[in-house]
Design a protein around this motif. Structure first.
Motif, short mmCIF file in Angstrom:
data_model
loop_
_atom_site.label_atom_id
_atom_site.label_comp_id
_atom_site.label_asym_id
_atom_site.label_seq_id
_atom_site.Cartn_x
_atom_site.Cartn_y
_atom_site.Cartn_z
N LEU A 120 106.45 82.47 48.63
CA LEU A 120 106.80 83.24 47.44
C LEU A 120 105.64 83.27 46.29
N SER A 121 104.24 82.22 46.57
CA SER A 121 103.44 82.78 45.63
C SER A 121 102.86 83.89 45.93
N ARG A 154 111.92 86.13 40.30
CA ARG A 154 113.31 85.54 40.49
C ARG A 154 113.08 84.53 40.43
N PRO A 155 114.07 83.13 39.69
CA PRO A 155 113.44 82.00 38.97
C PRO A 155 113.68 80.56 40.34
N ILE A 156 112.67 79.87 40.41
CA ILE A 156 113.06 79.35 42.01
C ILE A 156 112.93 77.71 41.63
N ILE A 157 113.81 77.31 42.74
CA ILE A 157 114.48 76.19 42.31
C ILE A 157 114.47 75.51 43.97
N PRO A 185 105.01 78.34 43.23
CA PRO A 185 103.66 79.09 41.89
C PRO A 185 104.82 78.59 40.54
N PRO A 186 103.75 78.07 39.48
CA PRO A 186 104.37 77.77 38.29
C PRO A 186 105.51 78.83 38.09
N GLY A 187 106.64 77.55 36.72
CA GLY A 187 107.64 78.23 36.06
C GLY A 187 108.15 77.18 37.74
N SER A 218 105.87 69.11 33.78
CA SER A 218 104.55 68.65 34.22
C SER A 218 103.46 69.64 35.17
N ALA A 219 102.29 70.32 34.09
CA ALA A 219 101.33 71.10 34.61
C ALA A 219 102.22 72.77 34.85
N GLY A 220 103.10 72.81 33.84
CA GLY A 220 104.24 74.32 34.80
C GLY A 220 104.91 74.17 35.29
N ARG A 221 105.33 73.04 36.06
CA ARG A 221 106.23 72.30 36.89
C ARG A 221 107.11 72.20 36.03
#
Lengths: 271, 271, 271
Positions: free
Chosen positions: B32-33, C8-11, C67-69, C91-94
């Motif tokens: 996904l990255s 797309r947002p990842i959870i 990935p970040p986010g 923390s650190a973009g996560r």
């Protein structure tokens, strides 16, 4: 936050296929071959082999969390390829697809206006329909069509006599005694009884500790809202997150401590 | 219903990583990255550790259900980080990515025009390539590129001698006897033999019951189309949903009842 | 290949729920009811019941690959429904979401500027919040909001004293001895020690074989880059794909061969 304007169709999967074989992936491949934009969510594939009642219980609890329009494909199907009918059940805004063996009883109970269709007009895939894999060759194509907008009646004719399981609600015996059945034991050893909150439990009103007769002897159970209200190891009684009565043990396994298994009966001790 | 105009790229995953560790998630994070729109489908992560033949069998059966263009990432890789080559195999419209140890033999057998590429030109991720996690650092980046349109030859050079497993087709011995091998035992205890329907089975023609010599003794097996045609507990013989000969038992486990395991041999009794 | 313009947002999900029950599906249903475009990735649901340290270890290793986010929803939560706080940690973009019990210690260690918020202002779902299923009714709604752009501070107030686990870094004892703890045993029997590469390991410099005192006796371990550099069955020492020291055995299970389990201690033998 509002829901997206255009919702991607959701299909959930509940089976007894396990996750070691290629069966689940084959169903997903069939779904994606039909409609590449589907969102597929696994409920579980670890229903005990051929255990229709267990599958129905899990599906019932899972389905409640999904948005309207979700298609629930469920296959616990020892009679695959025989005369048992393939069904779609439209109930309370959800669609259930699978064999006619009682898996969807709860959906009929929950919505008196539920409609049932026998899936006789699902176009077969190019390679035909295997008599031992209707999940891939019949139910998945039907589910993909239903999820992308097809009407159930375009895929078959109405059915008025679907197979039904006994209702999963603890009955009151002629002698006035409530007999609750262990409907499920979860991963944590929590023991779920077939008593829905809506059915009431007057014998729990105003008591901080209820006594239940588990096979053998009465057991005192503290009435709580969450496991951690009691000390570790002490059995408690609470309404669980699906609205059923549950026996739990903080940091322990109630099923092991009380020796309870699916199918056992439990009664409130008369006060 | 027609397929979507623009299909999202599909990547399937078949590994022996299990689902307890972070390994599968790390591969998905890497995918996904690279390409956030990928659709990732798990085939299984429960291939027995290091069992390349088992992985190959499951992948073969799963891959058949996916649409053209699907990328199948498969990693059963005891030789990770050693000289074994990393491969992409383009076969019959599918792309397979993983180690050169025989996992993709079937894809070479199925398509005489299959092309094999050694993945020597996959750009390394920013943190480099761990010698013990090529799935995350080499195969996933390659698969993401291939799924989003890269040509295999942009990632490496052709290979003419990939490692191959023995063909999974029951051989006829010099004495004319057919020796079928148990290729797989599924979750239900069904015993899958390495005899594809296309190879024919004249000894089954016109009989309602065939006799197979399982280790020890001949066993009569009713020839059926689906499990439920026989009474519970009786072994049957049928062509399964992947086109292989299978021994099953309605509401029972054929593998347990007949004592059959992967690698055992079974022969038709001469009439 | 560049990342998609609009990601797309990842959870991700990390729990001790197992995969037999409906719990994981209910969480996914809750997420998709809030935001249908989410991409949901399972890390694992097989964290041992109530084992916060194990959950934290797996999540730490998995999170590094996303990935970040990305929003990481993690629930190993024996104290569900009690006074323990519900948290979001940036923390650190996560973003991490789950109970305040130490699950996210590593994220605080990794980013001194990490921010922690107590989730007191998450709108409740229509059916209310079950005291025994915050994952579905509180953490999932919070995670869906955070993944689709909400600021953590819109959902609660800053917290300065989150619960922390002991740091997962092998300490040097007053006598100068390094005591490494077995932090994890993976599916293959690889034994992961709590020594990060960044902490250094001078005792491994320039030796081809290091000796570690495992409970009982010193064991010689060949220092390698990958398992296959040693003969089958011989224990090796390497830096694993997450940057921790690991004891492995090519085609074997180091944990079984050396009798090591999570929590055991291992020391380098003084030269």
């Amino acid at each position: 936050m509002t829901p997206s304007a255009r919702r991607r169709p959701i299909i959930t999967l509940t089976t007894d296929f396990g996750t070691r074989d290629h069966y689940v992936a084959a169903v997903k491949g069939a779904l994606l071959s039909m409609a590449s934009d589907l969102r597929i969510v696994d409920v579980t594939h670890e229903i005990p082999a051929h255990d229709v009642a267990a599958g129905s219980w899990i599906l019932r609890n899972a389905a409640a969390a999904f948005p309207p329009g979700t298609v629930h494909l469920a296959v616990v199907d020892p009679g695959v390829g025989t005369q048992r009918r393939p069904l779609a059940v439209v109930s309370a805004g959800r669609i259930f697809v699978g064999p006619d063996n009682g898996l969807f009883s709860f959906a009929l109970d929950e919505d008196p206006a539920a409609r049932v269709v026998c899936l006789t007009r699902v176009p077969a895939p190019p390679a035909g329909i295997s008599a031992v894999f209707h999940a891939r060759d019949l139910f998945a194509p039907a589910a993909a069509r239903l999820a992308t907008g097809a009407d159930a009646l375009s895929l078959g004719d109405p059915v008025s006599d679907p197979v039904r399981l006994p209702a999963a609600v603890a009955p009151v015996a002629p002698n006035g005694r409530l007999r609750m059945r262990v409907a499920h034991v979860d991963r944590f050893g929590n023991v779920v009884l077939d008593l829905p909150r809506a059915a009431g439990a007057a014998w729990m009103d105003g008591v901080s500790t209820a006594r239940l007769i588990v096979p053998g002897a009465p057991v005192p159970l503290r009435c709580v809202s969450t496991y951690g209200e009691a000390p570790a190891g002490a059995p408690v009684l609470l309404w669980n997150s699906s609205g059923f009565l549950e026996i739990g043990v903080y940091l322990g396994r109630a099923s092991d401590i009380l020796g309870l298994r699916v199918g056992d009966f439990v009664e409130p001790q008369s006060r």
